[in-house]
Each structure stands twice: as C-alpha cells, then as structure tokens.
Design an enzyme around this catalytic site. Structure first.
Site, PDB file in Angstrom:
ATOM      1  N   ASP A   8      29.826 -19.853  16.008  1.00 61.30           N
ATOM      2  CA  ASP A   8      29.868 -18.548  15.639  1.00 61.30           C
ATOM      3  C   ASP A   8      30.335 -17.583  16.794  1.00 61.30           C
ATOM      4  OD1 ASP A   8      27.754 -18.313  17.221  1.00 61.30           O
ATOM      5  OD2 ASP A   8      26.570 -17.866  15.528  1.00 61.30           O
ATOM      6  N   LYS A  18      32.608 -24.451  10.844  1.00 59.87           N
ATOM      7  CA  LYS A  18      31.381 -23.893  11.241  1.00 59.87           C
ATOM      8  C   LYS A  18      30.337 -24.350  10.295  1.00 59.87           C
ATOM      9  CE  LYS A  18      30.030 -19.713  10.706  1.00 59.87           C
ATOM     10  NZ  LYS A  18      29.765 -18.196  10.546  1.00 59.87           N
TER      11      LYS A  18
END
Length: 241
Positions: A153, A135
């Site tokens: 996320d 991420k």
C-alpha cells in the site's frame, strides 16, 4: 485478464542489504507486537469486501460501516442481489460510493457465478475478480488463508524506499523486490510491521525520525525532526487506520 507480472531479477540481493532489512523488520516486530490487519472481518468474504472498500478512505471508517453492511448482505449471493440504492446508502460515508457499489455488485456476482459463492484461496484466481488487484489479493491471502503475501500500500511503498530496500515505484516490482529480501513465511507480518510503522511514526510529510526505533539503519534519517521531544509529538499511538 490481469496484467502479466514483470520478470523477476536473476541476481540475488546484496547480503548487507538483506541483513539490514531483516534487522529493521525484527526491530519493528518488537516495537509492534500486536501488529495485524486493522480491518475487522469474520470470514474471507468480509475481508475481501472491506479491503476493496478501504480504498481512498480509512480502515476506521470501513470498520464502522461493516456491521450494517454484512448484517444486510452476509453472503456473496445476498450482496449480488442487493438493490443498488440501498447498498449505496450503507457505504455512502466511505466516499466514491457509486463506484464502490458497482465493484461490490460485480465482485459478489463473480464469486457466485465462478466460485459457488466462495472466496478462492489462490492469487491467480483472486486477481481475476472485479476490483481486486494484487494488493487486495495479498491482504486476503495473508490474513484469511494464512498464505504469505506482501501488501504494497502507500505506507509500505514509502517506507521501503526510505529504508533503501528498493528504488522501485511500481507496486508489483516493489512486491517482488522486497520478497527477495525475506523468507516467504515472513511476508505477511512484514507487511503489518511496515504499515503500522508508517501509520504511527514514519509519516509521509513529517516522519518522527527522533522517535524512530530503526533510525540507526535508515538512510532517510533526518527527513523529519530528529530532536526526541519534537519527534515524540508526532507519534500516533494509533495509526491513521
């Protein structure tokens, strides 16, 4: 070593799903023409650090700390040599400051030792750095290096499941599943569009369904209030960044 990525599925996604997904993204793009990374940064190192710091806190809090942090430690070498107590004091308002301080010290030292103080521009290199997962790596690649990446996320994962784009819950599997629905060139902005929508309208507990621009294509329509007036009260002009 980072964990191995799961195998990509051999089958192509359903054409109707691809069309619906891309229609939703185009509409979100029209709704949020200013969508971008809501973390402030001046260079790849700053973006890498503030993204690591953004875990378990808000972008707004990180943005407030950023000028002091990089005023004191503008480079990986300076941050790697920082006194732990002083660094903890600066990032204290963000919570989990001891663990985050440890991450920043190790991350900065790794950049100095392995990459001559430069942030690498490849995902395979970024994910080997302490405290950096896919991420964070995709945030840095997409916004500092213009290398397309999907940022999974909590907002992104929630919305793509509500949209019916995937049933996956593992972030890496979500990333690959959604990547198959869109051209690679669209990945970074797709991430911004979905995250902005999650922060402003499609909230976790009570989505503002009656004010949603993509409601007609959303299988989860009705999870929140559908009355336009009631839903409008839930809309945030700025996300909980």
């Amino acid at each position: 070593m980072p964990p191995a990525s799961p195998a990509r599925p051999d089958s192509r996604p359903d054409t109707a799903l691809v069309r619906r997904a891309r229609k939703i993204d185009r509409t979100l793009g029209d709704t949020y023409p200013d969508a971008k990374c809501e973390l402030n940064f001046d260079d790849p190192f700053q973006l890498l650090v503030v993204t690591v710091l953004s875990a378990q806190t808000t972008d707004k809090r990180v943005n407030k700390v950023r000028p002091v942090l990089f005023g004191a430690y503008p480079t990986p070498a300076a941050m790697a040599a920082a006194e732990r107590e002083k660094l903890e004091e600066i990032i204290g308002p963000l919570g989990f400051f001891r663990a985050k301080t440890e991450s920043l010290l190790k991350l900065s030292a790794a950049l100095v030792e392995r990459y001559d103080g430069q942030v690498p521009g490849r995902l395979d290199d970024l994910v080997t750095l302490p405290g950096v997962g896919r991420k964070t790596a995709n945030v840095v690649l997409g916004n500092a290096f213009d290398v397309p990446g999907i940022t999974v996320d909590t907002h992104f994962g929630r919305l793509v499941r509500r949209f019916g784009w995937t049933d996956e819950t593992d972030p890496v599997k979500v990333e690959f599943a959604i990547g198959d629905l869109f051209p690679k060139r669209d990945w970074t902005m797709l991430s911004h569009h979905v995250i902005w929508h999650g922060r402003r309208i499609c909230h976790a507990r009570k989505p503002a369904c009656g004010a949603c621009p993509v409601a007609r294509w959303c299988p989860a329509y009705g999870e929140g209030p559908t009355d336009p007036a009631e839903a409008a009260k839930l809309v945030r002009t700025e996300g909980r960044a």
